[in-house]
Design a protein around this motif. Structure first.
Motif, PDB file in Angstrom:
ATOM      1  N   HIS A  80       0.818  -1.219   0.000  1.00 14.26           N
ATOM      2  CA  HIS A  80       0.000   0.000   0.000  1.00 14.26           C
ATOM      3  C   HIS A  80       0.853   1.270   0.000  1.00 14.26           C
ATOM      4  CE1 HIS A  80      -4.016   1.993   1.289  1.00 14.26           C
ATOM      5  NE2 HIS A  80      -3.817   2.005  -0.015  1.00 14.26           N
ATOM      6  N   GLY A  84       2.897  -2.004  -6.024  1.00 16.15           N
ATOM      7  CA  GLY A  84       2.089  -2.891  -6.878  1.00 16.15           C
ATOM      8  C   GLY A  84       1.616  -2.158  -8.125  1.00 16.15           C
ATOM      9  N   SER A  85       1.208  -0.908  -7.950  1.00 16.25           N
ATOM     10  CA  SER A  85       0.754  -0.105  -9.098  1.00 16.25           C
ATOM     11  C   SER A  85       1.881   0.083 -10.108  1.00 16.25           C
ATOM     12  CB  SER A  85       0.264   1.270  -8.628  1.00 16.25           C
ATOM     13  OG  SER A  85      -0.839   1.128  -7.768  1.00 16.25           O
ATOM     14  N   ASN A 111      -9.572 -11.792  -2.519  1.00 11.33           N
ATOM     15  CA  ASN A 111      -8.398 -10.909  -2.519  1.00 11.33           C
ATOM     16  C   ASN A 111      -8.801  -9.497  -2.975  1.00 11.33           C
ATOM     17  OD1 ASN A 111      -5.866  -9.784  -2.647  1.00 11.33           O
ATOM     18  ND2 ASN A 111      -4.956 -11.449  -3.845  1.00 11.33           N
TER      19      ASN A 111
HETATM   20  C1  LIG Z   1      -1.984  -7.091  -4.455  1.00 10.85           C
HETATM   21  C2  LIG Z   1      -0.655  -6.411  -4.123  1.00 10.85           C
HETATM   22  C3  LIG Z   1       0.386  -6.821  -5.174  1.00 10.85           C
HETATM   23  C4  LIG Z   1      -0.838  -4.893  -4.169  1.00 10.85           C
HETATM   24  O1  LIG Z   1       0.435  -4.275  -4.008  1.00 10.85           O
HETATM   25  P1  LIG Z   1       0.558  -2.842  -3.305  1.00 10.85           P
HETATM   26  O2  LIG Z   1       1.958  -2.372  -3.463  1.00 10.85           O
HETATM   27  O3  LIG Z   1       0.037  -2.935  -1.939  1.00 10.85           O
HETATM   28  O4  LIG Z   1      -0.416  -1.995  -4.251  1.00 10.85           O
HETATM   29  P2  LIG Z   1      -0.582  -0.399  -4.292  1.00 10.85           P
HETATM   30  O5  LIG Z   1       0.027   0.212  -3.080  1.00 10.85           O
HETATM   31  O6  LIG Z   1      -0.118   0.070  -5.611  1.00 10.85           O
HETATM   32  O7  LIG Z   1      -2.160  -0.258  -4.166  1.00 10.85           O
HETATM   33  C5  LIG Z   1      -2.997  -0.417  -5.295  1.00 10.85           C
HETATM   34  C6  LIG Z   1      -4.455  -0.267  -4.855  1.00 10.85           C
HETATM   35  O8  LIG Z   1      -4.868  -1.402  -4.110  1.00 10.85           O
HETATM   36  C7  LIG Z   1      -5.694  -0.996  -2.997  1.00 10.85           C
HETATM   37  N1  LIG Z   1      -5.012  -1.341  -1.742  1.00 10.85           N
HETATM   38  C8  LIG Z   1      -3.819  -2.024  -1.662  1.00 10.85           C
HETATM   39  N2  LIG Z   1      -3.517  -2.206  -0.369  1.00 10.85           N
HETATM   40  C9  LIG Z   1      -4.489  -1.645   0.377  1.00 10.85           C
HETATM   41  C10 LIG Z   1      -4.728  -1.514   1.779  1.00 10.85           C
HETATM   42  N3  LIG Z   1      -3.881  -2.049   2.694  1.00 10.85           N
HETATM   43  N4  LIG Z   1      -5.824  -0.845   2.172  1.00 10.85           N
HETATM   44  C11 LIG Z   1      -6.692  -0.340   1.290  1.00 10.85           C
HETATM   45  N5  LIG Z   1      -6.531  -0.425  -0.069  1.00 10.85           N
HETATM   46  C12 LIG Z   1      -5.445  -1.073  -0.509  1.00 10.85           C
HETATM   47  C13 LIG Z   1      -5.915   0.484  -3.161  1.00 10.85           C
HETATM   48  O9  LIG Z   1      -7.080   0.655  -3.955  1.00 10.85           O
HETATM   49  C14 LIG Z   1      -4.691   0.912  -3.932  1.00 10.85           C
HETATM   50  O10 LIG Z   1      -4.867   2.048  -4.722  1.00 10.85           O
HETATM   51  P3  LIG Z   1      -4.771   3.530  -4.069  1.00 10.85           P
HETATM   52  O11 LIG Z   1      -3.705   3.497  -3.011  1.00 10.85           O
HETATM   53  O12 LIG Z   1      -4.416   4.399  -5.227  1.00 10.85           O
HETATM   54  O13 LIG Z   1      -6.111   3.747  -3.500  1.00 10.85           O
HETATM   55  C15 LIG Z   1      -0.152  -6.780  -2.689  1.00 10.85           C
HETATM   56  O14 LIG Z   1      -1.213  -6.618  -1.766  1.00 10.85           O
HETATM   57  C16 LIG Z   1       0.372  -8.202  -2.560  1.00 10.85           C
HETATM   58  O15 LIG Z   1       1.538  -8.459  -2.780  1.00 10.85           O
HETATM   59  N6  LIG Z   1      -0.510  -9.150  -2.208  1.00 10.85           N
HETATM   60  C17 LIG Z   1      -0.113 -10.569  -2.088  1.00 10.85           C
HETATM   61  C18 LIG Z   1       0.074 -11.207  -3.450  1.00 10.85           C
HETATM   62  C19 LIG Z   1      -1.184 -11.095  -4.282  1.00 10.85           C
HETATM   63  O16 LIG Z   1      -2.261 -11.312  -3.778  1.00 10.85           O
HETATM   64  N7  LIG Z   1      -0.997 -10.791  -5.585  1.00 10.85           N
HETATM   65  C20 LIG Z   1      -2.110 -10.705  -6.519  1.00 10.85           C
HETATM   66  C21 LIG Z   1      -2.352 -12.031  -7.143  1.00 10.85           C
HETATM   67  S1  LIG Z   1      -3.699 -11.955  -8.321  1.00 10.85           S
END
Ligand SMILES: CC(C)(COP(=O)(O)OP(=O)(O)OC[C@H]1O[C@@H](n2cnc3c(N)ncnc32)[C@H](O)[C@@H]1OP(=O)(O)O)[C@@H](O)C(=O)NCCC(=O)NCCS
Length: 146
Positions: A80, A84-85, A111
């Protein structure tokens, strides 16, 4: 936030996270599968570095006219923060550069954060694969048309 650097991922990068893989990158692919994917010529993997630390990685598998996201994961304590973005933006760019018509993935219906990430980039929910994960959880099929 320290600068984020996204590069191609090689086996040497992967070796750096081997010992923390299960704790910092949980619920992703088994390490042996990831290792073989890095040697697949139809796949492309990218890695996100913050200073000298690997904070995430992602991969895409190209077929004739489409691309599939095989993996996208951010290190637990770095989530977050937009990493990921950035990884997803790079996968979208790679798919465009390779002239593919769309980018597709499966995501566990439980998820929510991952779904929010894909929604942010206009992926559309095109259907459900029943019991896709471990024979229990359903998956949404999400696609971005380019
Ligand atoms: C899914 C994942 C890759 C997202 O990575 P991240 O670096 O946290 O993503 P971002 O920070 O770019 O967030 C992207 C969006 O997701 C949402 N989001 C992510 N984490 C969040 C949190 N803790 N709380 C609320 N919204 C969240 C938000 O909408 C966010 O967009 P915004 O910040 O502009 O509102 C990460 O949670 C992860 O590694 N999860 C485990 C592996 C996984 O499930 N991969 C996907 C397989 S399909």
């Amino acid at each position: 936030m320290e600068p984020l650097n996204i590069k191609d991922m090689y086996l040497s990068d992967f070796k750096k996270i081997e010992n923390i893989y299960d704790t910092e990158f949980p619920n992703t692919w088994k390490i042996s599968i990831l290792e073989s994917e890095l040697n697949n010529s139809s796949s492309k993997y990218i890695v996100a570095y913050m200073s000298e630390k690997i904070v995430g990685f992602a991969g895409v598998l190209f077929s004739v006219d489409t691309a599939d996201i095989t993996n996208i994961v951010v290190r637990k304590s770095y989530r977050h923060m937009g990493i990921g973005s950035k990884l997803l933006e790079e996968l979208i760019n790679l798919t465009k550069e390779n002239n593919k018509a769309c980018l597709t993935l499966e995501v566990n219906i439980n998820n929510v954060y991952a779904q929010q990430l894909y929604n942010k980039y206009n992926f559309k929910n095109l259907g459900i694969r029943k019991k896709y994960y471990n024979g229990t959880d359903d998956a949404y099929i999400m696609t971005l048309y380019l």
